[in-house]
Design a protein around this motif. Structure first.
Motif, PDB file in Angstrom:
ATOM      1  N   ASN A 203       0.841  -1.137  -0.171  1.00 55.40           N
ATOM      2  CA  ASN A 203       0.043   0.060   0.014  1.00 55.40           C
ATOM      3  C   ASN A 203       1.001   1.183   0.014  1.00 55.40           C
ATOM      4  OD1 ASN A 203      -2.438  -1.454   0.200  1.00 55.40           O
ATOM      5  ND2 ASN A 203      -1.910  -1.829   2.337  1.00 55.40           N
ATOM      6  N   VAL A 204       1.853   1.280  -0.601  1.00 56.67           N
ATOM      7  CA  VAL A 204       2.606   2.488  -0.972  1.00 56.67           C
ATOM      8  C   VAL A 204       2.879   3.151  -2.421  1.00 56.67           C
ATOM      9  CG1 VAL A 204       4.045   2.392   1.080  1.00 56.67           C
ATOM     10  CG2 VAL A 204       4.860   1.319  -0.902  1.00 56.67           C
ATOM     11  N   SER A 205       3.258   4.336  -2.669  1.00 51.03           N
ATOM     12  CA  SER A 205       3.337   4.568  -4.125  1.00 51.03           C
ATOM     13  C   SER A 205       4.626   3.979  -4.796  1.00 51.03           C
ATOM     14  CB  SER A 205       3.467   6.252  -4.087  1.00 51.03           C
ATOM     15  OG  SER A 205       2.205   6.603  -3.584  1.00 51.03           O
ATOM     16  N   ALA A 206       4.866   3.978  -6.022  1.00 49.97           N
ATOM     17  CA  ALA A 206       6.117   3.642  -6.647  1.00 49.97           C
ATOM     18  C   ALA A 206       7.473   4.420  -6.039  1.00 49.97           C
ATOM     19  CB  ALA A 206       5.889   3.777  -8.263  1.00 49.97           C
ATOM     20  N   GLY A 207       8.542   3.393  -6.275  1.00 48.45           N
ATOM     21  CA  GLY A 207       9.643   4.293  -5.575  1.00 48.45           C
ATOM     22  C   GLY A 207      10.111   4.056  -4.434  1.00 48.45           C
ATOM     23  N   ALA A 208       9.206   2.929  -3.578  1.00 47.82           N
ATOM     24  CA  ALA A 208       9.888   2.483  -2.251  1.00 47.82           C
ATOM     25  C   ALA A 208       9.820   3.754  -1.355  1.00 47.82           C
ATOM     26  CB  ALA A 208      10.979   1.798  -2.439  1.00 47.82           C
ATOM     27  N   PRO A 209       8.897   4.498  -1.103  1.00 50.12           N
ATOM     28  CA  PRO A 209       8.760   5.363   0.050  1.00 50.12           C
ATOM     29  C   PRO A 209       8.815   4.860   1.154  1.00 50.12           C
ATOM     30  CG  PRO A 209       6.674   5.228  -0.999  1.00 50.12           C
ATOM     31  CD  PRO A 209       7.368   4.486  -2.005  1.00 50.12           C
ATOM     32  N   ARG A 210       8.490   3.611   1.391  1.00 50.64           N
ATOM     33  CA  ARG A 210       8.944   2.472   2.257  1.00 50.64           C
ATOM     34  C   ARG A 210       9.843   1.400   1.899  1.00 50.64           C
ATOM     35  NH1 ARG A 210       4.842   4.027   6.532  1.00 50.64           N
ATOM     36  NH2 ARG A 210       5.897   2.740   8.250  1.00 50.64           N
ATOM     37  N   PRO A 211      10.932   1.314   2.412  1.00 51.33           N
ATOM     38  CA  PRO A 211      12.001   0.481   1.876  1.00 51.33           C
ATOM     39  C   PRO A 211      11.451  -1.075   1.769  1.00 51.33           C
ATOM     40  CG  PRO A 211      12.721   0.851   4.066  1.00 51.33           C
ATOM     41  CD  PRO A 211      11.552   1.904   3.856  1.00 51.33           C
ATOM     42  N   ASN A 212      11.921  -1.704   0.757  1.00 53.72           N
ATOM     43  CA  ASN A 212      11.621  -3.128   0.529  1.00 53.72           C
ATOM     44  C   ASN A 212      12.831  -3.866   0.493  1.00 53.72           C
ATOM     45  OD1 ASN A 212      12.552  -3.282  -2.042  1.00 53.72           O
ATOM     46  ND2 ASN A 212      10.616  -2.196  -2.752  1.00 53.72           N
ATOM     47  N   GLN A 213      12.784  -5.354   0.215  1.00 53.65           N
ATOM     48  CA  GLN A 213      13.964  -6.038   0.310  1.00 53.65           C
ATOM     49  C   GLN A 213      15.070  -5.637  -0.620  1.00 53.65           C
ATOM     50  OE1 GLN A 213      14.519 -10.423  -1.139  1.00 53.65           O
ATOM     51  NE2 GLN A 213      13.304 -10.533   0.650  1.00 53.65           N
ATOM     52  N   GLY A 214      14.681  -5.078  -1.850  1.00 53.65           N
ATOM     53  CA  GLY A 214      15.558  -4.678  -3.053  1.00 53.65           C
ATOM     54  C   GLY A 214      16.182  -3.459  -2.558  1.00 53.65           C
ATOM     55  N   SER A 215      15.311  -2.382  -1.622  1.00 57.80           N
ATOM     56  CA  SER A 215      15.945  -1.259  -1.106  1.00 57.80           C
ATOM     57  C   SER A 215      17.279  -1.752  -0.477  1.00 57.80           C
ATOM     58  CB  SER A 215      15.129  -0.386  -0.411  1.00 57.80           C
ATOM     59  OG  SER A 215      13.922  -0.346  -1.098  1.00 57.80           O
ATOM     60  N   ALA A 216      17.153  -2.429   0.619  1.00 61.23           N
ATOM     61  CA  ALA A 216      18.310  -3.128   1.508  1.00 61.23           C
ATOM     62  C   ALA A 216      19.372  -3.777   0.563  1.00 61.23           C
ATOM     63  CB  ALA A 216      17.600  -4.258   2.496  1.00 61.23           C
ATOM     64  N   LYS A 217      19.135  -4.485  -0.196  1.00 61.87           N
ATOM     65  CA  LYS A 217      20.137  -5.061  -1.023  1.00 61.87           C
ATOM     66  C   LYS A 217      21.068  -4.026  -1.826  1.00 61.87           C
ATOM     67  CE  LYS A 217      17.625  -9.564  -1.923  1.00 61.87           C
ATOM     68  NZ  LYS A 217      18.792 -10.432  -1.545  1.00 61.87           N
ATOM     69  N   ALA A 218      20.259  -3.001  -2.315  1.00 56.94           N
ATOM     70  CA  ALA A 218      20.812  -2.139  -3.222  1.00 56.94           C
ATOM     71  C   ALA A 218      21.843  -1.223  -2.373  1.00 56.94           C
ATOM     72  CB  ALA A 218      19.864  -1.096  -3.785  1.00 56.94           C
ATOM     73  N   ILE A 219      21.506  -0.748  -1.219  1.00 54.87           N
ATOM     74  CA  ILE A 219      22.143   0.029  -0.178  1.00 54.87           C
ATOM     75  C   ILE A 219      23.609  -0.667   0.170  1.00 54.87           C
ATOM     76  CG2 ILE A 219      22.388   1.381   2.106  1.00 54.87           C
ATOM     77  CD1 ILE A 219      20.688   2.715  -0.199  1.00 54.87           C
ATOM     78  N   LEU A 220      23.181  -2.101   0.309  1.00 53.44           N
ATOM     79  CA  LEU A 220      24.485  -3.086   0.555  1.00 53.44           C
ATOM     80  C   LEU A 220      25.392  -3.055  -0.566  1.00 53.44           C
ATOM     81  CD1 LEU A 220      23.002  -6.156   2.422  1.00 53.44           C
ATOM     82  CD2 LEU A 220      24.978  -4.876   3.260  1.00 53.44           C
ATOM     83  N   ALA A 221      24.900  -3.193  -1.906  1.00 53.26           N
ATOM     84  CA  ALA A 221      25.758  -3.009  -2.807  1.00 53.26           C
ATOM     85  C   ALA A 221      26.614  -1.537  -2.821  1.00 53.26           C
ATOM     86  CB  ALA A 221      25.040  -3.141  -4.145  1.00 53.26           C
ATOM     87  N   ARG A 222      25.946  -0.411  -2.578  1.00 52.64           N
ATOM     88  CA  ARG A 222      26.662   0.658  -2.488  1.00 52.64           C
ATOM     89  C   ARG A 222      27.618   0.663  -1.225  1.00 52.64           C
ATOM     90  NH1 ARG A 222      23.540   6.490  -1.271  1.00 52.64           N
ATOM     91  NH2 ARG A 222      22.965   6.525  -3.372  1.00 52.64           N
ATOM     92  N   LEU A 223      27.229  -0.100  -0.137  1.00 56.86           N
ATOM     93  CA  LEU A 223      28.364   0.028   1.089  1.00 56.86           C
ATOM     94  C   LEU A 223      29.590  -0.967   0.532  1.00 56.86           C
ATOM     95  CD1 LEU A 223      28.778  -0.020   4.195  1.00 56.86           C
ATOM     96  CD2 LEU A 223      27.556  -2.099   4.350  1.00 56.86           C
ATOM     97  N   TYR A 224      29.264  -1.761   0.024  1.00 63.62           N
ATOM     98  CA  TYR A 224      30.489  -2.685  -0.336  1.00 63.62           C
ATOM     99  C   TYR A 224      31.446  -2.049  -1.496  1.00 63.62           C
ATOM    100  CZ  TYR A 224      28.240  -6.694   1.912  1.00 63.62           C
ATOM    101  OH  TYR A 224      27.384  -7.622   3.014  1.00 63.62           O
ATOM    102  N   LEU A 225      30.620  -1.456  -2.383  1.00 65.45           N
ATOM    103  CA  LEU A 225      31.548  -0.563  -3.314  1.00 65.45           C
ATOM    104  C   LEU A 225      32.445   0.510  -2.326  1.00 65.45           C
ATOM    105  CD1 LEU A 225      31.823  -0.354  -6.389  1.00 65.45           C
ATOM    106  CD2 LEU A 225      30.553   1.763  -6.363  1.00 65.45           C
ATOM    107  N   ASP A 226      31.855   1.095  -1.412  1.00 61.62           N
ATOM    108  CA  ASP A 226      32.668   2.336  -0.626  1.00 61.62           C
ATOM    109  C   ASP A 226      33.607   1.199   0.223  1.00 61.62           C
ATOM    110  OD1 ASP A 226      31.145   4.206  -1.333  1.00 61.62           O
ATOM    111  OD2 ASP A 226      30.034   4.556   0.559  1.00 61.62           O
ATOM    112  N   TRP A 227      33.456  -0.006   0.643  1.00 58.79           N
ATOM    113  CA  TRP A 227      34.180  -0.671   1.560  1.00 58.79           C
ATOM    114  C   TRP A 227      35.345  -1.374   0.666  1.00 58.79           C
ATOM    115  CZ3 TRP A 227      31.043  -4.420   5.509  1.00 58.79           C
ATOM    116  CH2 TRP A 227      32.226  -4.974   6.404  1.00 58.79           C
ATOM    117  N   ALA A 228      35.371  -1.230  -0.538  1.00 59.41           N
ATOM    118  CA  ALA A 228      36.436  -1.884  -1.417  1.00 59.41           C
ATOM    119  C   ALA A 228      37.284  -0.648  -1.396  1.00 59.41           C
ATOM    120  CB  ALA A 228      35.759  -2.390  -2.582  1.00 59.41           C
TER     121      ALA A 228
END
Length: 503
Positions: A203-228
């Motif tokens: 029950n939310v609009s497009a663009g994940a205004p409340r995060p979903n599982q994909g949101s967490a995975k994407a931010i993890l990918a960003r974290l790992y790129l920084d970490w490297a």
């Protein structure tokens, strides 16, 4: 004492009361107190947990609506601020001479730890809660871990080593955590969120205004790129960044994500909820929480603007011509002959012609904290840097290149597509153009240790005024471009309260 404008307090107050009313309407007012034996402060029902989580969004919106939240972005070679006026704190970042007394740093630090403390309270108060709707409990707790990870990651990108407050009551003499400890904590929170969040938040609009599982995975990918990259430089994390980004790409339909066809549409009010946003910070001007990073803040006084955010001239000159440049800048402006400040104007900031009135200080424009385009480019770059280049990695890069050229992004096009070369460097360069004006470039320069290379080449080469005079850099570098000046100092008022932060 921190001072707030009355209008700000009233706006946030209205939103809080509205949200509180919406949640409290679900409370069981006839509940028998004798049946609730949890410790004081502990949640006893879903409505209380929901109210706690809602508070995280209220604080995030109040903090992120101001350009202060993106303060480090002025360090990049794509963005500059006004050369005089009241933008001194932004100029410090722009000119690489950030003081420990920088007021924007101090406000940002305090606001982020406010969100951290609120998240810690939710986690502690929900410790013994057992809801009949386990799915609801999981997604609400997943949001909480996601939010704590998000703001910690945002802060470490600005200051590097930071203290990790993980308890409801702050530890006043907490030392700085190592960079590795900071990254591991963010990783832990994001993995918790990934496990608990649904594929799509209901029950939310497009663009994940409340995060979903994909949101967490994407931010993890960003974290790992920084970490490297710098400062941790754990290159084993490139493979993790590529793998996590690919999970998002392969399952984007399940998460409700997809690239938009028209890049320029991303910067319009009408399309502020769209499928390309991985996580959206939502604003509502009628409720008193408008976004104050866009509209008139990107215009000079010639156009009745508040002259805060402009494009760097050399970056603009180097930017490849084509649909993406036209979607990034207001090419209809004779910016070289502005009388106030001669710098390009970002369409991403002020909007396309006719979209945001010149006099609009508050707008309904949402923030895309991360876009799917970034996931594509993380996958391509990290694949190259980890030595595992696949056709899928080239396709991820080429989708962004096709759209930049005004082509259908999902249709192969030999005139645009690349299939050989250093994909990591090609993707890194693609990020430079794709995210210009989105406050991301500085972090890319830091993680790849290219600050000196980029910021030493800022002199305009071709841009001239009507008198034929070559334009000058508005805010020349006055600080060091070496690695020991990559991260902003911790605010002095925080060090005064806790001398351990000065170590």
């Amino acid at each position: 004492m921190r001072k707030y404008k009355i209008s700000n307090l009233l706006g946030i107050g209205v939103l809080l009361m509205t949200l509180a009313f919406a949640v409290s309407s679900c409370l069981d007012l006839d509940e028998d107190p004798a049946k609730s034996r949890l410790a004081p402060g502990s949640y006893s029902n879903q409505a209380e947990l929901e109210l706690g989580v809602t508070g995280l969004y209220v604080q995030l919106e109040a903090m992120a609506r101001m350009t202060t939240f993106m303060v480090s972005g002025w360090g990049g070679d794509d963005i500059t601020t006004h050369k005089v006026s009241n933008k001194a704190d932004f100029r410090e970042y722009d000119q690489r001479s950030v003081s420990a007394l920088n007021a924007r740093s101090a406000t940002n630090w305090a606001s982020i730890y406010s969100v951290v403390r609120a998240a810690n309270n939710v986690i502690a108060n929900a410790k013994d809660l057992k809801l009949s709707d386990q799915n609801a409990q999981n997604r609400l707790m997943g949001e909480t871990y996601f939010m704590r990870a998000l703001v910690y990651m945002h802060l470490t990108r600005i200051h590097g080593r930071i203290p990790l407050q993980l308890q409801p009551e702050p530890i006043v003499d907490l030392p700085l955590a190592s960079q590795e400890e900071v990254y591991k904590q963010i990783e832990s929170d994001l993995k918790q969120a990934e496990a608990m969040l649904p594929l799509i938040y209901p029950n939310v609009s497009a663009g994940a205004p409340r995060p979903n599982q994909g949101s967490a995975k994407a931010i993890l990918a960003r974290l790992y790129l920084d970490w490297a990259g710098y400062p941790a430089k754990d290159q084993s994390k490139y493979a993790l960044a590529a793998a996590k980004a690919k999970e998002v790409i392969d399952n984007q339909k399940s998460y409700g994500f997809s690239l938009v066809t028209d890049l320029e549409s991303l910067w319009t009010i009408a399309n502020r909820f769209n499928s390309e946003s991985i996580f959206t910070i939502v604003y509502n001007q009628p409720l008193g929480v408008g976004n104050r990073k866009y509209g008139m803040l990107g215009h000079p006084s010639d156009l009745k603007g508040w002259q805060e955010t402009f494009g760097e001239i050399r970056f603009f000159e180097d930017f490849p011509a084509g649909p993406r440049k036209a979607a990034t800048y207001r090419l209809d402006y004779d910016w070289e002959n502005f009388t106030d400040q001669t710098n390009p104007v970002f369409k991403k900031i002020v909007g396309p012609k006719g979209d945001i009135p010149l006099t609009s200080f508050d707008t309904d424009r949402n923030d895309y904290y991360m876009r799917l385009a970034e996931v594509n480019l993380i996958f391509a770059e990290a694949s190259g840097r980890s030595g595992n280049v696949t056709p899928a990695a080239w396709e991820a890069l080429n989708q962004i290149r096709r759209r930049a050229a005004g082509k259908p992004f999902a249709t192969p096009d030999p005139s645009v597509d690349l299939t050989s070369g250093d994909i990591a460097e090609l993707a890194f360069t693609e990020r430079k153009w794709e995210f210009a004006g989105e406050y991301l470039r500085w972090n890319d320069l830091v993680r790849m240790e290219r600050v000196k290379e980029a910021l030493s080449q800022r002199n305009p080469r071709t841009s001239k005024n009507k008198a034929g005079e070559l334009l000058k850099v508005s805010n020349p570098i006055i600080g060091s471009l070496e690695k020991d000046n990559y991260f902003a100092p911790i605010p002095q008022n925080e060090v005064n309260l806790n001398p351990n932060l000065g170590n």
